[in-house]
Write a protein that holds these residues in place. Structure first.
Motif, PDB file in Angstrom:
ATOM      1  N   ASN A   1      -1.304  13.288 -53.674  1.00 13.00           N
ATOM      2  CA  ASN A   1      -2.769  13.227 -54.023  1.00 13.00           C
ATOM      3  C   ASN A   1      -3.485  14.048 -53.032  1.00 13.00           C
ATOM      4  OD1 ASN A   1      -2.062  11.412 -55.945  1.00 13.00           O
ATOM      5  ND2 ASN A   1      -3.429   9.805 -55.428  1.00 13.00           N
ATOM      6  N   PRO A   2      -4.422  14.922 -53.505  1.00 15.44           N
ATOM      7  CA  PRO A   2      -5.223  15.855 -53.019  1.00 15.44           C
ATOM      8  C   PRO A   2      -6.132  14.912 -51.708  1.00 15.44           C
ATOM      9  CG  PRO A   2      -5.991  16.147 -55.258  1.00 15.44           C
ATOM     10  CD  PRO A   2      -5.091  14.874 -55.255  1.00 15.44           C
ATOM     11  N   SER A   3      -6.155  13.749 -51.630  1.00 18.92           N
ATOM     12  CA  SER A   3      -6.886  12.980 -50.554  1.00 18.92           C
ATOM     13  C   SER A   3      -5.837  12.964 -49.398  1.00 18.92           C
ATOM     14  CB  SER A   3      -7.130  11.749 -51.024  1.00 18.92           C
ATOM     15  OG  SER A   3      -5.822  10.899 -51.744  1.00 18.92           O
ATOM     16  N   LYS A   4      -4.397  13.022 -49.936  1.00 17.08           N
ATOM     17  CA  LYS A   4      -3.620  12.884 -48.740  1.00 17.08           C
ATOM     18  C   LYS A   4      -3.253  14.359 -48.006  1.00 17.08           C
ATOM     19  CE  LYS A   4      -2.370   8.465 -49.347  1.00 17.08           C
ATOM     20  NZ  LYS A   4      -1.204   8.052 -50.035  1.00 17.08           N
ATOM     21  N   ARG A   5      -3.676  15.384 -48.402  1.00 18.84           N
ATOM     22  CA  ARG A   5      -3.422  16.696 -48.110  1.00 18.84           C
ATOM     23  C   ARG A   5      -4.068  16.783 -46.715  1.00 18.84           C
ATOM     24  NH1 ARG A   5      -2.130  19.919 -53.742  1.00 18.84           N
ATOM     25  NH2 ARG A   5      -1.204  18.252 -54.629  1.00 18.84           N
ATOM     26  N   ILE A   6      -5.364  16.214 -46.509  1.00 10.86           N
ATOM     27  CA  ILE A   6      -6.104  16.385 -45.312  1.00 10.86           C
ATOM     28  C   ILE A   6      -6.080  15.011 -44.781  1.00 10.86           C
ATOM     29  CG2 ILE A   6      -8.485  16.838 -44.433  1.00 10.86           C
ATOM     30  CD1 ILE A   6      -7.048  19.284 -45.671  1.00 10.86           C
ATOM     31  N   GLY A   7      -5.991  15.070 -43.265  1.00  7.62           N
ATOM     32  CA  GLY A   7      -5.925  13.857 -42.425  1.00  7.62           C
ATOM     33  C   GLY A   7      -7.357  13.507 -42.468  1.00  7.62           C
ATOM     34  N   ALA A   8      -7.652  12.130 -41.823  1.00 11.07           N
ATOM     35  CA  ALA A   8      -8.738  11.486 -41.435  1.00 11.07           C
ATOM     36  C   ALA A   8      -9.766  12.342 -40.605  1.00 11.07           C
ATOM     37  CB  ALA A   8      -8.667   9.922 -40.983  1.00 11.07           C
ATOM     38  N   ASP A   9      -9.091  13.130 -39.598  1.00 15.50           N
ATOM     39  CA  ASP A   9      -9.564  14.090 -38.693  1.00 15.50           C
ATOM     40  C   ASP A   9     -10.136  15.356 -39.340  1.00 15.50           C
ATOM     41  OD1 ASP A   9      -7.229  15.052 -39.046  1.00 15.50           O
ATOM     42  OD2 ASP A   9      -6.616  14.979 -36.767  1.00 15.50           O
ATOM     43  N   GLY A  10      -9.730  15.256 -40.659  1.00 15.65           N
ATOM     44  CA  GLY A  10     -10.029  16.775 -41.249  1.00 15.65           C
ATOM     45  C   GLY A  10      -8.963  17.920 -40.998  1.00 15.65           C
ATOM     46  N   ARG A  11      -8.056  17.420 -40.430  1.00 13.68           N
ATOM     47  CA  ARG A  11      -6.951  18.534 -40.093  1.00 13.68           C
ATOM     48  C   ARG A  11      -5.871  18.636 -41.331  1.00 13.68           C
ATOM     49  NH1 ARG A  11      -4.314  17.520 -34.419  1.00 13.68           N
ATOM     50  NH2 ARG A  11      -3.141  19.330 -34.955  1.00 13.68           N
ATOM     51  N   PRO A  12      -5.224  19.370 -41.582  1.00 15.75           N
ATOM     52  CA  PRO A  12      -4.652  19.672 -42.757  1.00 15.75           C
ATOM     53  C   PRO A  12      -3.328  18.964 -42.641  1.00 15.75           C
ATOM     54  CG  PRO A  12      -5.137  21.941 -42.225  1.00 15.75           C
ATOM     55  CD  PRO A  12      -5.638  20.882 -41.217  1.00 15.75           C
ATOM     56  N   ARG A  13      -2.762  18.037 -43.714  1.00 16.70           N
ATOM     57  CA  ARG A  13      -1.423  17.251 -43.487  1.00 16.70           C
ATOM     58  C   ARG A  13      -0.656  18.008 -44.474  1.00 16.70           C
ATOM     59  NH1 ARG A  13      -2.349  11.295 -44.870  1.00 16.70           N
ATOM     60  NH2 ARG A  13      -0.252  11.010 -44.370  1.00 16.70           N
ATOM     61  N   TRP A  14       0.743  18.150 -43.672  1.00 11.99           N
ATOM     62  CA  TRP A  14       1.716  18.954 -44.336  1.00 11.99           C
ATOM     63  C   TRP A  14       2.946  17.857 -45.164  1.00 11.99           C
ATOM     64  CZ3 TRP A  14       2.323  24.245 -44.075  1.00 11.99           C
ATOM     65  CH2 TRP A  14       1.580  25.127 -43.373  1.00 11.99           C
ATOM     66  N   PRO A  15       3.330  18.086 -46.291  1.00 14.40           N
ATOM     67  CA  PRO A  15       4.340  17.451 -46.828  1.00 14.40           C
ATOM     68  C   PRO A  15       5.603  17.427 -45.850  1.00 14.40           C
ATOM     69  CG  PRO A  15       4.368  19.309 -47.920  1.00 14.40           C
ATOM     70  CD  PRO A  15       3.273  19.426 -47.044  1.00 14.40           C
ATOM     71  N   SER A  16       6.102  16.310 -45.811  1.00 10.71           N
ATOM     72  CA  SER A  16       7.484  16.129 -44.940  1.00 10.71           C
ATOM     73  C   SER A  16       8.685  16.949 -45.790  1.00 10.71           C
ATOM     74  CB  SER A  16       7.917  14.738 -44.710  1.00 10.71           C
ATOM     75  OG  SER A  16       8.300  14.102 -46.123  1.00 10.71           O
ATOM     76  N   THR A  17       9.577  17.304 -44.888  1.00 11.10           N
ATOM     77  CA  THR A  17      10.785  18.089 -45.349  1.00 11.10           C
ATOM     78  C   THR A  17      11.611  17.142 -46.140  1.00 11.10           C
ATOM     79  OG1 THR A  17      11.891  17.645 -43.229  1.00 11.10           O
ATOM     80  CG2 THR A  17      11.104  19.666 -43.516  1.00 11.10           C
ATOM     81  N   GLU A  18      11.535  16.013 -45.935  1.00 13.04           N
ATOM     82  CA  GLU A  18      12.307  14.926 -46.680  1.00 13.04           C
ATOM     83  C   GLU A  18      11.660  14.766 -48.219  1.00 13.04           C
ATOM     84  OE1 GLU A  18      13.547   9.923 -46.620  1.00 13.04           O
ATOM     85  OE2 GLU A  18      12.135  10.643 -45.167  1.00 13.04           O
ATOM     86  N   SER A  19      10.217  14.843 -48.240  1.00  7.90           N
ATOM     87  CA  SER A  19       9.577  14.592 -49.467  1.00  7.90           C
ATOM     88  C   SER A  19       9.764  15.842 -50.306  1.00  7.90           C
ATOM     89  CB  SER A  19       8.213  14.718 -49.204  1.00  7.90           C
ATOM     90  OG  SER A  19       7.703  13.338 -48.566  1.00  7.90           O
ATOM     91  N   ILE A  20      10.133  17.099 -49.640  1.00  8.28           N
ATOM     92  CA  ILE A  20      10.300  18.201 -50.245  1.00  8.28           C
ATOM     93  C   ILE A  20      11.662  18.233 -50.741  1.00  8.28           C
ATOM     94  CG2 ILE A  20      10.494  20.881 -50.250  1.00  8.28           C
ATOM     95  CD1 ILE A  20       8.194  20.804 -48.442  1.00  8.28           C
ATOM     96  N   ALA A  21      12.789  17.743 -50.159  1.00  6.75           N
ATOM     97  CA  ALA A  21      14.109  17.642 -50.455  1.00  6.75           C
ATOM     98  C   ALA A  21      14.174  16.755 -51.683  1.00  6.75           C
ATOM     99  CB  ALA A  21      14.856  17.294 -49.471  1.00  6.75           C
ATOM    100  N   LYS A  22      13.657  15.697 -51.796  1.00  9.98           N
ATOM    101  CA  LYS A  22      13.702  14.983 -52.644  1.00  9.98           C
ATOM    102  C   LYS A  22      13.282  15.249 -54.080  1.00  9.98           C
ATOM    103  CE  LYS A  22      13.821  10.387 -50.243  1.00  9.98           C
ATOM    104  NZ  LYS A  22      13.104   9.131 -49.918  1.00  9.98           N
ATOM    105  N   VAL A  23      12.010  16.120 -53.983  1.00  9.55           N
ATOM    106  CA  VAL A  23      11.358  16.607 -54.977  1.00  9.55           C
ATOM    107  C   VAL A  23      12.294  17.654 -55.603  1.00  9.55           C
ATOM    108  CG1 VAL A  23       9.598  18.384 -55.762  1.00  9.55           C
ATOM    109  CG2 VAL A  23       8.990  16.273 -54.619  1.00  9.55           C
ATOM    110  N   LEU A  24      12.994  18.586 -54.762  1.00 10.65           N
ATOM    111  CA  LEU A  24      13.921  19.545 -55.395  1.00 10.65           C
ATOM    112  C   LEU A  24      15.188  18.917 -55.940  1.00 10.65           C
ATOM    113  CD1 LEU A  24      13.854  22.358 -52.501  1.00 10.65           C
ATOM    114  CD2 LEU A  24      12.234  21.865 -54.520  1.00 10.65           C
ATOM    115  N   GLU A  25      15.792  17.875 -55.334  1.00 11.13           N
ATOM    116  CA  GLU A  25      16.901  17.128 -55.846  1.00 11.13           C
ATOM    117  C   GLU A  25      16.232  16.685 -57.536  1.00 11.13           C
ATOM    118  OE1 GLU A  25      19.997  13.723 -55.053  1.00 11.13           O
ATOM    119  OE2 GLU A  25      18.296  14.204 -53.580  1.00 11.13           O
TER     120      GLU A  25
END
Length: 215
Positions: free
Chosen positions: A36-60
């Motif tokens: 979700n867009p709300s998960k892409r920015i942290g509470a401190d306003g810094r960008p949050r990156w998707p984890s490599t595990e999440s990307i691997a699961k999406v690709l699979e």
């Protein structure tokens, strides 16, 4: 490689499989809110990156090779792992600066007239989908000069979605939907140097969801 490029690639991969970002996360066995867009920015306003595990699961889950995903990060369409090529379809293309002019959209907000160019895209479920080419720097860092955004008039629009909005006065803008009530909508500018906007619904001709962008 930029933060926005990674998330844009995830959005593009979801769109190419007829899914929302939440639907893609669910198919991959992740929390449906993970992308979700709300998960892409942290509470401190810094960008949050998707984890490599999440990307691997999406690709699979989608049968996508890492090379194809890397292509999406740079704006290329996915290379489908099918023995039969996916021809996609051609959709209307117009410069964003032209979109406020008369004659390009009908009363329902769908593309009309003969002044549109065309581009080839992966198959999209919305028969009224169209593309707009970004010009200038007013939408950086999300969309850059020369980027092409794919827009769907028939996709549901939710809080946090990036949208193209046309006002009753003929102004066309790409923004993020902050909130919508029964009477008003609030839009966030993609470029932090530009102000946010608030409109009565009577001031809005139409609002369409941006599915993804390519370079």
């Amino acid at each position: 490689m930029r933060h926005d490029d990674i998330w844009r690639a995830i959005d593009a991969l979801a769109a190419e499989h007829g899914l929302s970002a939440s639907g893609l996360a669910r198919r991959a066995g992740l929390d449906p809110t993970a992308f979700n867009p709300s998960k892409r920015i942290g509470a401190d306003g810094r960008p949050r990156w998707p984890s490599t595990e999440s990307i691997a699961k999406v690709l699979e889950a989608t049968g996508t090779e890492m090379e194809s995903f890397a292509g999406l990060v740079t704006g290329a369409p996915t290379l489908h792992n099918s023995s039969r090529p996916n021809p996609g379809r051609r959709i209307p293309l117009l410069g964003l600066a032209q979109a406020g002019s008369e004659g390009y959209f009908g009363d329902g907000g769908y593309p009309v007239g003969g002044g549109w160019d065309e581009i080839s895209t992966p198959e999209l479920s919305d028969p009224n989908a169209y593309a707009l080419e970004i010009s200038g720097d007013s939408m950086e860092p999300v969309f850059r000069d020369g980027d092409t955004i794919i827009v769907s008039p028939n996709s549901p629009v939710r809080r946090g979605d990036r949208v193209v909005v046309r006002t009753a006065r003929g102004e066309v803008m790409a923004k993020e939907l902050l909130r919508q009530s029964a009477r008003r909508i609030e839009l966030a500018s993609l470029n932090p140097a530009h102000p946010n906007y608030s409109f009565d619904l009577s001031e809005i001709a139409w609002m369409h969801r941006i599915l993804w962008a390519s370079q």
